[in-house]
Design an enzyme around this catalytic site. Structure first.
Site, PDB file in Angstrom:
ATOM      1  N   ASP A 194      19.713  12.577  -7.796  1.00 43.57           N
ATOM      2  CA  ASP A 194      19.421  13.609  -8.777  1.00 43.57           C
ATOM      3  C   ASP A 194      17.935  13.976  -8.713  1.00 43.57           C
ATOM      4  O   ASP A 194      17.072  13.099  -8.660  1.00 43.57           O
ATOM      5  CB  ASP A 194      19.777  13.084 -10.175  1.00 43.57           C
ATOM      6  CG  ASP A 194      19.443  14.063 -11.277  1.00 43.57           C
ATOM      7  OD1 ASP A 194      20.073  15.130 -11.321  1.00 43.57           O
ATOM      8  OD2 ASP A 194      18.558  13.753 -12.091  1.00 43.57           O
ATOM      9  N   GLU A 199      19.621  16.165  -4.099  1.00 38.72           N
ATOM     10  CA  GLU A 199      19.539  17.400  -4.868  1.00 38.72           C
ATOM     11  C   GLU A 199      18.092  17.851  -4.678  1.00 38.72           C
ATOM     12  O   GLU A 199      17.175  17.288  -5.301  1.00 38.72           O
ATOM     13  CB  GLU A 199      19.844  17.158  -6.349  1.00 38.72           C
ATOM     14  CG  GLU A 199      19.799  18.452  -7.146  1.00 38.72           C
ATOM     15  CD  GLU A 199      19.951  18.228  -8.654  1.00 38.72           C
ATOM     16  OE1 GLU A 199      20.477  19.132  -9.329  1.00 38.72           O
ATOM     17  OE2 GLU A 199      19.515  17.165  -9.151  1.00 38.72           O
TER      18      GLU A 199
END
Length: 736
Positions: free
Chosen positions: A343, A379
């Protein structure tokens, strides 16, 4: 209680079959107490007197698995200089392998008195804090072997443990929403039916439920609020939170592996749940604030925030890097996971200020013999300066390709001037990844993910409808690149619903036929809706849970047929980029490995790409000499394919490739269903392609007579799935 010196390694609580070793890092601490808790909450404190290289440690020969514990750390309380020690706050071990309970929001878990952020609060937080649990590390893996599916063969399924399973009628109620539910045959059979090779689980590291959300009757459903990087989330365990969650998680992994399905974890190492200077003192803040968190240099009371959550991990400190690397290694070696999706991964590259692809974190991953061998997905952005880093991660990494998502959405909603970029995204985004030696599989292609509209909502709403989140519909992305097909939200208009159903098939077909690695968001294959909510992070209810009762069965079949087509034909999952040069054939003149064709059958010219009005294009994919070899070293050969994309509103007449490409073609995909029974088509003939549709033709070979593996065969010709023709089931009443 008897206490021995113990060992400084490994960090955390380690049961060896006899007793338990405890080790905690703190550079600036002056004194550390280990706190053990009985079932009735009675606390026993043991001072750690042995310290090696800032690691405080002891060995307790009588402590067994199931023991709850925490730490009290003494030192200066000087926030202006980054020091926030307070022994009145019970602290969770950053290396805890399991966590008991949840945070109970009380003044005591905060290091300051409400309304006075620069004050010191000495209320004891033990009664309100989460505790670590000593676990039994032993587990019968029964010969478990990691599937190790190559990227090119992978189909990733992003899923939420609870959202995927909470409403499944075939799963016992007591198991729904848990790791055991993911391992249930009903889920595994569905995953295999639609061709999934890897499940990417949204955060399962122990996370904290925000008090601000709880006060609104909501919760931190997505889980991007980690507090313990080694512990599986205890609310996802059906068997209890006294260490049973570890065994249950391992059982889930073992079951998925036995079905040939990999487990990828969505991990949040960029920040923690302790937030900014107004956040609670739960763990690292009170253990060594300056070591674990990136602080503002001009005033260390405040935190540097590249994540929008209040703090950022200090990637320039060796013990923070060690924590992350030890965690990753633990999940691979002890929990048998197959990879990670990071993330806001750009934050991990901010060793100092700028995003640095040569940062220590990437260097550590590169040389680590364990972590470097699993799937690593970034990401590739964060909220800091220069945070959008698509295409800039090191060669062994793959990336969520946000440009793929945006371009494919724009193409199918009819935006002008997207043909050139659409072609680039379909063929693996060489413009982003080829420059540093990466392959098409560096691109994780997706149209939807947990953050944003579901696929069905993408074709049903022009605007977000997030009122239930309690933020005045101001949260969530406002520019969704969506198109509602003429009506906002639920409708009974059969023409609109038929178009929406076809648009969903168009997106899925485009995704599965693109070079790179496809990722499906859970429930998209069965028509899941969130009622237009594009930011379901706080909705732990029917808004986000999959409604299996009203699943779109034809869409499930369509998805499974697409993944089968992809699996059976390496043309759609090449390991190398196209180069447009001729590929040698046994007979006749060479033809290129790829050719982009206008509807009249002639090749696209440079000016065509930027004409601004083109919404239809054909692509020829040469199946001869894919420039790859199988495991035996033999050249891979496949059939030729001709794929037609018409994002316009009207029928377009496409001229088929000349006979030299293939004398005859058979239709294997038609997202309208109308060409299912149209028979064979001669090279050079004209084929009418409906507006807003995809047609895939395969070079015909005689031996295919009598079999039908076509995607079109899974569609009911001329009709939309019955669940898409009626209005969606009424939305539940949501919390206000």
């Amino acid at each position: 209680m008897q206490a021995w010196p113990g060992s400084a390694y490994p960090l955390g609580a380690t049961f060896d079959g006899g007793g338990t070793n405890f080790a905690l890092f703190s550079d600036a601490a002056e004194k550390v107490e280990l706190c053990l808790f009985d079932e009735d909450g009675t606390e026993t404190r043991i001072e750690l007197v042995d310290v090696d290289a800032f690691v405080w440690h002891t060995y307790l020969p009588t402590v067994q698995p199931g023991q709850r514990y925490g730490y009290r750390v003494y030192g200066p309380n000087d926030p202006e200089n980054g020091l926030r020690f307070n022994p009145n706050k019970l602290l969770l071990d950053p290396y805890a392998k399991a966590v008991d309970g949840q945070v109970e929001w009380d003044q005591a878990v905060f290091g300051y008195t409400f309304g006075e952020p620069d004050s010191r609060n000495d209320d004891d937080s033990a009664a309100y804090a989460m505790k670590g649990v000593v676990i039994n590390p032993y587990f019968d893996w029964a010969g478990d072997r990691l599937p190790k599916t190559p990227y090119a063969d992978s189909v990733i399924y992003e899923a939420h443990v609870k959202g995927l399973t909470e409403r499944h009628p075939d799963i016992p109620e007591e198991l729904r929403g848990t790791y055991s539910a993911i391992a249930h045959p009903a889920i595994i059979d569905h995953l295999k039916r639609i061709g999934v090779t890897a499940v990417e689980l949204m955060p399962v590291h122990q996370f904290v439920n925000d008090s601000t959300l709880q006060e609104k009757g909501l919760s931190n459903y997505w889980g991007y609020n980690t507090i313990a990087f080694f512990a599986p989330q205890n609310t996802y365990a059906s068997a209890g939170d006294g260490g049973q969650q570890v065994q249950e998680f391992k059982s889930m992994v073992r079951a998925l592996h036995s079905a040939g399905i990999e487990v990828i974890l969505d991990v949040v190492y960029n920040h923690t749940a302790e937030g900014n200077h107004l956040g609670p003192t739960l763990s690292m803040r009170g253990i060594d604030n300056e070591a674990y968190y990136k602080l503002q240099q001009d005033d260390k009371r405040y935190y540097t925030d590249y994540t929008g959550t209040g703090n950022s991990m200090n990637m320039g400190h060796p013990h923070t890097l060690q924590l992350i690397m030890d965690s990753l290694r633990y999940w691979v070696l002890e929990m048998h996971v197959d990879g990670f999706r990071f993330d806001l991964a750009a934050t991990l590259a901010r060793e100092f200020y700028e995003v640095d692809r040569l940062s220590s974190f990437f260097e550590l991953v590169q040389q680590d013999p364990v972590i470097s061998q699993v799937k690593l997905i970034a990401e590739p952005w964060d909220l800091g300066p220069g945070g959008y880093q698509v295409g800039n991660f090191p060669p062994q990494w793959t990336e969520w390709n946000g440009k793929y998502r945006d371009t494919v959405r724009d193409f199918w909603r009819g935006e002008p001037s997207t043909l050139g970029e659409f072609a680039s995204r379909l063929t693996g985004s060489a413009d982003l990844y080829e420059h540093d030696g990466r392959r098409p599989v560096a691109s994780i292609n997706f149209v939807t993910a947990h953050d944003g509209f579901t696929l069905r909502d993408l074709v049903s709403y022009n605007e977000k409808h997030n009122e239930a989140n309690g933020e005045g519909n101001n949260d969530g992305e406002s520019h969704n690149r969506s198109w509602n097909c003429g009506v906002e939200g639920p409708t009974d208009d059969p023409d609109v619903l038929r178009l929406r159903a076809r648009q969903q098939r168009n997106f899925l077909a485009t995704l599965m036929l693109s070079q790179g690695v496809p990722m499906i968001a859970h429930g998209d294959e069965l028509g899941r809706t969130q009622g237009g909510n594009n930011n379901g992070y706080a909705q732990d209810n029917e808004v986000t849970w999959i409604d299996w009762e009203h699943a779109d069965q034809p869409l499930i079949e369509f998805t499974g047929a697409l993944t089968r087509l992809r699996r059976e034909h390496p043309t759609f999952r090449r390991s190398r980029f196209f180069d447009g040069r001729p590929v040698a054939r046994e007979e006749g003149a060479p033809i290129p490995d790829i050719a982009w064709l206008r509807p009249d059958g002639t090749e696209m010219q440079p000016g065509d790409w930027d004409s601004g009005f083109g919404r239809a294009i054909g692509v020829f994919l040469n199946g001869d000499g894919i420039r790859e070899r199988d495991r035996r070293g033999a050249d891979i050969h496949d059939r030729h394919f001709f794929v037609l994309y018409n994002a316009g509103d009207d029928v377009v007449s496409f001229t088929m490739p000349k006979a030299e490409y293939s004398p005859r073609w058979e239709i294997v995909v038609d997202t309208t269903g109308e060409l299912t029974d149209s028979g064979l088509h001669d090279g050079g003939a004209v084929l009418d392609v409906a507006g807003k549709s995809v047609v895939v033709l395969r070079a015909f070979e005689e031996e295919t007579v009598g079999t039908d593996h076509s995607v079109a065969a899974s569609l009911a010709a001329h009709t939309a799935p019955i669940d898409m023709v009626r209005s969606p089931a009424p939305q539940p009443e949501l919390p206000h």
